[in-house]
Write a protein that holds these residues in place. Sequence first.
Motif, mmCIF file in Angstrom:
data_model
loop_
_atom_site.group_PDB
_atom_site.id
_atom_site.type_symbol
_atom_site.label_atom_id
_atom_site.label_comp_id
_atom_site.label_asym_id
_atom_site.label_seq_id
_atom_site.Cartn_x
_atom_site.Cartn_y
_atom_site.Cartn_z
ATOM 1 N N ASP A 32 -3.003 9.273 5.719
ATOM 2 C CA ASP A 32 -2.035 9.440 6.799
ATOM 3 C C ASP A 32 -1.210 10.717 6.641
ATOM 4 N N GLY A 33 -1.078 11.208 5.409
ATOM 5 C CA GLY A 33 -0.230 12.368 5.155
ATOM 6 C C GLY A 33 -0.684 13.625 5.881
ATOM 7 N N LEU A 34 -1.978 13.809 6.006
ATOM 8 C CA LEU A 34 -2.465 15.021 6.672
ATOM 9 C C LEU A 34 -2.232 14.950 8.181
ATOM 10 N N ILE A 89 -6.481 0.384 -3.657
ATOM 11 C CA ILE A 89 -5.944 -0.725 -4.450
ATOM 12 C C ILE A 89 -4.639 -0.292 -5.141
ATOM 13 N N ARG A 90 -4.331 1.020 -5.083
ATOM 14 C CA ARG A 90 -3.119 1.503 -5.736
ATOM 15 C C ARG A 90 -1.859 0.811 -5.203
ATOM 16 N N PHE A 91 -1.897 0.399 -3.923
ATOM 17 C CA PHE A 91 -0.702 -0.239 -3.366
ATOM 18 C C PHE A 91 -0.482 -1.624 -3.964
ATOM 19 N N GLY A 103 4.587 7.623 4.861
ATOM 20 C CA GLY A 103 4.159 7.643 3.465
ATOM 21 C C GLY A 103 4.552 8.895 2.705
ATOM 22 N N GLU A 104 5.209 9.844 3.371
ATOM 23 C CA GLU A 104 5.631 11.094 2.723
ATOM 24 C C GLU A 104 7.131 11.016 2.404
ATOM 25 N N VAL A 105 7.520 11.461 1.241
ATOM 26 C CA VAL A 105 8.933 11.402 0.853
ATOM 27 C C VAL A 105 9.749 12.396 1.678
HETATM 28 MG MG MG Z 1 -0.630 9.692 1.795
#
Ligand code: MG
Length: 371
Positions: A82-84, A194-196, A349-351
Amino acid sequence: APIGGGVVYAELRRPCRVMILVNPHSGRGQALQLFTGHVRDMLAEAAVPHTLVITEHQNHARELVRKADLSQWDALVIMSGDGLLFEVINGLMEREDWREAIQTPLGILPGGSGNALAASVHHYSGEAEVTSAWNEELLLSCGFMLCKGLVRSMDLVSIHLASRRRLFSFLSLAWGFVSDVDVESERYRHVGAIRFLMGTLVRLASLRVYQGRLAYLPVVEAPTPARPETLACQGTAGAPEDSLLPGLDQPVPESWTVVREEDFVLVLAIYQSHLAEDLWTVPGALADDGAIHLFYVTAGISRPALLRLFLAMEKGGHLACGCPHLVYEKVKALRLEPVSPQGMITVDGEVVEYGPVQAQIHPGLARLICG
Ligand code: MG
Ligand code: ADP
């Protein structure tokens, strides 16, 4: 335009020219291999000519679409997480001609570890009635949608930060548990989506309470005044006016609801159905339902109860858990003022900078390849 499930779609023109932006470092670093292995031949067979652009650094895509000659492209497709897409949408909104630019159809191919929009698009297509899709299966589903080339509108949310910077968001605004997991799980990015789950388990062990104030403008089914109150917080560079938002230094309007609790475990504003491939957060959401779906969990929830909510979310069952600490409201605008001196806020999802934030919906501002 063809009608599908009561939704009006437009179609991409044929032959269409597609720019596909790939982040080679997203997910487990396999986005490019996934593209050549699963999508390239599919697009060739469907006669969808495309140009591949491999991003070289963060904000490369953002700068590229800010300056691109968009008359050359019928669609911009992101093969990443989603970041891109967040970069691309903000690049488009930073242009002088943002109003036309943001009408460029946008597509998503899941190549990241956070593929919330891809999971949502798969869900909206109706293919997810029975099961959700992961990995290659989700990629093929999104590749197929790109070949079909149906387009519908998508809401964006404008977000004001304390520094007076304004961002555009297509997915989420998160504070507390959710943003902590998002950021802390970066270190497990090699394991993929699976990181979440791993991040959730780690965060549960050190569950925190965050102090802050939350207020929102609820969606009311009753008729609204013909002219909105002229609060008009004017954004930069001519981009759309946020008619629902006063300045961040002003009190919220009378018509807003101020949440009484000030101790939270999480606040999550989301405007797609899925927060991740296996988190069906908003059962009724559509890309263009004109609402911000606001969830918050108040302090006092036990660790097992919080874990139960996240496990139930896989099948969209968290609201049926009867958890008194979970609140859900449909809103048009909101403001969050953290009081805890430290914490994390994420947008898509981006800080972003930590501090007071406010947001408002812009129904149907963008267009999404979907269905
Ligand atoms: Mg991301
Ligand atoms: P993931 O889901 O794996 O996190 P994202 O698409 O969200 O994948 O990308 C992660 C981050 O990488 C985003 O902040 C994005 O802006 C950034 N990014 C995009 N292209 C590049 C690149 N070529 N090198 C490094 N970072 C990049």
